[in-house]
Design a protein around this motif. Structure first.
Motif, PDB file in Angstrom:
ATOM      1  N   LEU A  17       0.824  -1.211   0.000  1.00  0.00           N
ATOM      2  CA  LEU A  17       0.000   0.000   0.000  1.00  0.00           C
ATOM      3  C   LEU A  17       0.854   1.255   0.000  1.00  0.00           C
ATOM      4  O   LEU A  17       0.535   2.248  -0.659  1.00  0.00           O
ATOM      5  CB  LEU A  17      -0.926   0.004   1.222  1.00  0.00           C
ATOM      6  N   GLY A  18       1.954   1.223   0.732  1.00  0.00           N
ATOM      7  CA  GLY A  18       2.846   2.375   0.780  1.00  0.00           C
ATOM      8  C   GLY A  18       3.470   2.661  -0.568  1.00  0.00           C
ATOM      9  O   GLY A  18       3.638   3.823  -0.963  1.00  0.00           O
ATOM     10  N   LYS A  19       3.816   1.614  -1.295  1.00  0.00           N
ATOM     11  CA  LYS A  19       4.400   1.779  -2.632  1.00  0.00           C
ATOM     12  C   LYS A  19       3.400   2.426  -3.578  1.00  0.00           C
ATOM     13  O   LYS A  19       3.746   3.360  -4.325  1.00  0.00           O
ATOM     14  CB  LYS A  19       4.832   0.414  -3.172  1.00  0.00           C
ATOM     15  N   MET A  20       2.158   1.968  -3.551  1.00  0.00           N
ATOM     16  CA  MET A  20       1.131   2.544  -4.420  1.00  0.00           C
ATOM     17  C   MET A  20       0.892   4.013  -4.082  1.00  0.00           C
ATOM     18  O   MET A  20       0.673   4.842  -4.974  1.00  0.00           O
ATOM     19  CB  MET A  20      -0.164   1.746  -4.291  1.00  0.00           C
ATOM     20  N   GLU A 198      -0.736  -4.103  -4.540  1.00  0.00           N
ATOM     21  CA  GLU A 198      -0.093  -3.332  -5.600  1.00  0.00           C
ATOM     22  C   GLU A 198      -0.867  -3.408  -6.919  1.00  0.00           C
ATOM     23  O   GLU A 198      -0.327  -3.114  -7.981  1.00  0.00           O
ATOM     24  CB  GLU A 198       1.351  -3.801  -5.796  1.00  0.00           C
ATOM     25  N   ARG A 199      -2.138  -3.747  -6.827  1.00  0.00           N
ATOM     26  CA  ARG A 199      -2.963  -3.832  -8.032  1.00  0.00           C
ATOM     27  C   ARG A 199      -3.815  -2.579  -8.196  1.00  0.00           C
ATOM     28  O   ARG A 199      -3.992  -1.784  -7.271  1.00  0.00           O
ATOM     29  CB  ARG A 199      -3.862  -5.066  -7.977  1.00  0.00           C
ATOM     30  N   GLU A 221      -4.607   0.795  -5.072  1.00  0.00           N
ATOM     31  CA  GLU A 221      -5.094   2.022  -5.696  1.00  0.00           C
ATOM     32  C   GLU A 221      -6.278   2.601  -4.929  1.00  0.00           C
ATOM     33  O   GLU A 221      -6.406   3.821  -4.810  1.00  0.00           O
ATOM     34  CB  GLU A 221      -5.496   1.764  -7.149  1.00  0.00           C
ATOM     35  N   ASP A 222      -7.139   1.732  -4.390  1.00  0.00           N
ATOM     36  CA  ASP A 222      -8.268   2.214  -3.593  1.00  0.00           C
ATOM     37  C   ASP A 222      -7.778   3.066  -2.431  1.00  0.00           C
ATOM     38  O   ASP A 222      -8.359   4.106  -2.115  1.00  0.00           O
ATOM     39  CB  ASP A 222      -9.072   1.027  -3.041  1.00  0.00           C
ATOM     40  N   VAL A 223      -6.726   2.608  -1.794  1.00  0.00           N
ATOM     41  CA  VAL A 223      -6.168   3.309  -0.637  1.00  0.00           C
ATOM     42  C   VAL A 223      -5.422   4.566  -1.070  1.00  0.00           C
ATOM     43  O   VAL A 223      -5.617   5.652  -0.512  1.00  0.00           O
ATOM     44  CB  VAL A 223      -5.229   2.377   0.156  1.00  0.00           C
ATOM     45  N   ALA A 224      -4.575   4.434  -2.077  1.00  0.00           N
ATOM     46  CA  ALA A 224      -3.738   5.557  -2.513  1.00  0.00           C
ATOM     47  C   ALA A 224      -4.559   6.744  -2.997  1.00  0.00           C
ATOM     48  O   ALA A 224      -4.194   7.897  -2.770  1.00  0.00           O
ATOM     49  CB  ALA A 224      -2.774   5.094  -3.606  1.00  0.00           C
TER      50      ALA A 224
END
Length: 263
Positions: A17-20, A198-199, A221-224
């Motif tokens: 999640l952090g990467k996204m 990471e999707r 992506e939802d989180v980012a």
């Protein structure tokens, strides 16, 4: 609406999640410090990817449960990228193994509490003076679904206690720092695991998830995209909020109960 040129520190951002979130904010033009504990290779690869987007980036090693690491992370970020404008507290230790509280040892209890509550507070404390000086800042905390309800969570006593404490801290800090142009919010991702971290949302829409009420798995992506929205200058009226990003899934309620309601 732009946050181009802002400096961002994202804990635990070499993967998942952090990467996204790092990629999303870099696409906005933010300079990003990528934090990792053991994933040095992945962090270095992400730094190169972010630099290809035209921003500056640096990998900073450190465990959010260790005070000396937190101090070093902030110092390395500011010396390379400048004062921190956006802090995303993504990292936090979590034990997948299910255990009753009595079966934890004292060191494990302290590590979970430091990594999920005290370390976050100390990191916030270090960056607040930089944000106050600019009269602008964004702080994002991570919780778990339904954290704001302070419900019991069997087998997750220490982790849940730390995150629920962070709920109160989020609301308090938001009130205290509002006059300084700093917003503080918590996002609570659903049970997003493995490759889904990471999707993209489009990829997830091709799958069916029987556990999540909306019918598809959650993604990074939802989180980012929620973090991205909260970081925008126009989101200055949104502070002190605890936001579930779960597709309606209750992570505490046993799945059989959910299935009974469907039948």
């Amino acid at each position: 609406m732009e946050i181009r040129g802002r400096t961002v520190l994202i804990t635990g951002s070499a993967k998942g999640l952090g990467k996204m979130t790092a990629i999303t904010l870099a696409q906005r033009g933010c300079h990003v410090a990528v934090n990792y504990v053991n994933s040095e290779k992945e962090a270095a690869e992400l730094v190169l990817r972010l630099e290809d987007l035209g921003v500056r980036s640096v990998a900073v090693q450190g465990d959010v449960a260790k005070r000396e690491d937190i101090i070093r992370m902030v110092e390395q970020t500011t010396s390379t990228l400048g004062p921190i404008d956006i802090l995303v507290n993504n990292a936090g230790p979590f034990f997948r193994e299910r255990r009753f509280f009595a079966d934890y040892n004292v060191d494990e209890i302290e590590y979970l509490m430091r990594g999920n509550l005290l370390g976050v507070m100390e990191l916030d404390h270090l960056v607040l003076p930089m944000m106050r000086e600019k009269r602008w800042g964004r702080i994002i905390h991570f919780g778990f679904g339904k954290a704001a309800e302070a419900r019991g969570w069997t087998h997750r006593a220490v982790y849940a206690a730390a995150k629920v404490g962070l709920v109160s801290f989020t609301k308090t800090l938001a009130e205290e720092e509002a006059s300084h142009g700093i917003t503080v919010n918590m996002i609570c991702p659903g049970d997003i695991r493995g490759k889904n971290k990471e999707r993209t949302m489009q990829e997830a829409r091709l799958e069916i998830d029987g556990e999540t009420p909306v019918g598809r798995p959650g993604t990074g992506e939802d989180v980012a995209r929620v973090i991205d929205f909260l970081c925008l200058p126009a989101s200055d009226f949104i502070t002190g909020n605890i936001m579930d990003i779960s597709g309606g899934l209750d992570p505490i309620q046993p799945l059989p109960v959910l299935n009974q309601r469907k039948n």
